[in-house]
Write an enzyme that holds these catalytic residues in place. Structure first.
Site, mmCIF file in Angstrom:
data_model
loop_
_atom_site.group_PDB
_atom_site.id
_atom_site.type_symbol
_atom_site.label_atom_id
_atom_site.label_comp_id
_atom_site.label_asym_id
_atom_site.label_seq_id
_atom_site.Cartn_x
_atom_site.Cartn_y
_atom_site.Cartn_z
ATOM 1 N N HIS A 14 0.853 -1.193 0.000
ATOM 2 C CA HIS A 14 0.000 0.000 0.000
ATOM 3 C C HIS A 14 0.884 1.237 0.000
ATOM 4 O O HIS A 14 2.113 1.147 -0.001
ATOM 5 C CB HIS A 14 -0.921 -0.012 1.225
ATOM 6 C CG HIS A 14 -0.172 -0.121 2.506
ATOM 7 N ND1 HIS A 14 0.347 0.972 3.159
ATOM 8 C CD2 HIS A 14 0.211 -1.207 3.222
ATOM 9 C CE1 HIS A 14 0.992 0.567 4.240
ATOM 10 N NE2 HIS A 14 0.933 -0.753 4.301
ATOM 11 N N GLY A 15 0.270 2.408 0.020
ATOM 12 C CA GLY A 15 0.993 3.667 -0.090
ATOM 13 C C GLY A 15 2.088 3.859 0.935
ATOM 14 O O GLY A 15 3.201 4.269 0.603
#
Length: 167
Positions: A14-15
């Protein structure tokens, strides 16, 4: 063993992983391990697509991940393991991996979980898995970002939800 970090984070790639961990921890191979995720071709392909460029990405079952580390293909890689659940880490050890440290990143709220910290909510099953890791001598930490303090987290679990840590 070429494992540089083991992280439990139900978001997987994820980010935050892309921005923080991939810049602070030196690795060249990401192994996502969870039996359900590995069996879901769509999710596995999506995880590979969103990974940082230049990294090898494998989405493997627990058995496949353990076999990979014990096989001839490991070579000189530096591997970052991302597990979805604490029980995945127990599964890796039961399959023969020797791990000495696991980082609880984000373990999101779900029904029947209890808040242990700002980013960690645990079910009774999670606590049982973490207790097993603790009893095996695995150091459990809880760091969202690589610069956060890397301190033992098991005492926080015991203090926060003692009813699930006894027995």
């Amino acid at each position: 063993m070429p494992i540089v970090h083991v992280r439990v984070d139900n978001r997987l790639i994820h980010g935050q992983f892309l921005l923080a961990w991939s810049k602070k921890v030196a690795f060249d191979h990401i192994i996502v391990t969870n039996d359900k995720v590995a069996a879901d071709t769509f999710q596995a392909n999506l995880l590979k697509a969103v990974a940082p460029q230049g990294y090898k990405v494998s989405v493997l079952s627990l058995k496949e991940a353990a076999a990979y580390f014990m096989g001839p293909d490991i070579g000189g890689e530096s591997v970052f393991i991302l597990a979805k659940l604490p029980s995945d880490v127990v599964g890796l050890i039961e399959e023969g991996l020797q791990l000495d440290r696991v980082n609880l990143g984000n373990v999101a709220y779900e029904p029947n979980t209890k808040k242990v910290s700002k980013t960690v909510y645990l079910s009774e099953e999670d606590v049982r898995a973490l207790k097993k890791l603790h009893e095996l001598g695995v150091v459990i930490t809880s760091r969202m970002l690589p610069g956060d303090p890397d301190v033992e987290f098991w005492p926080t679990i015991e203090r926060t939800i003692p009813e699930w840590t006894k027995g």
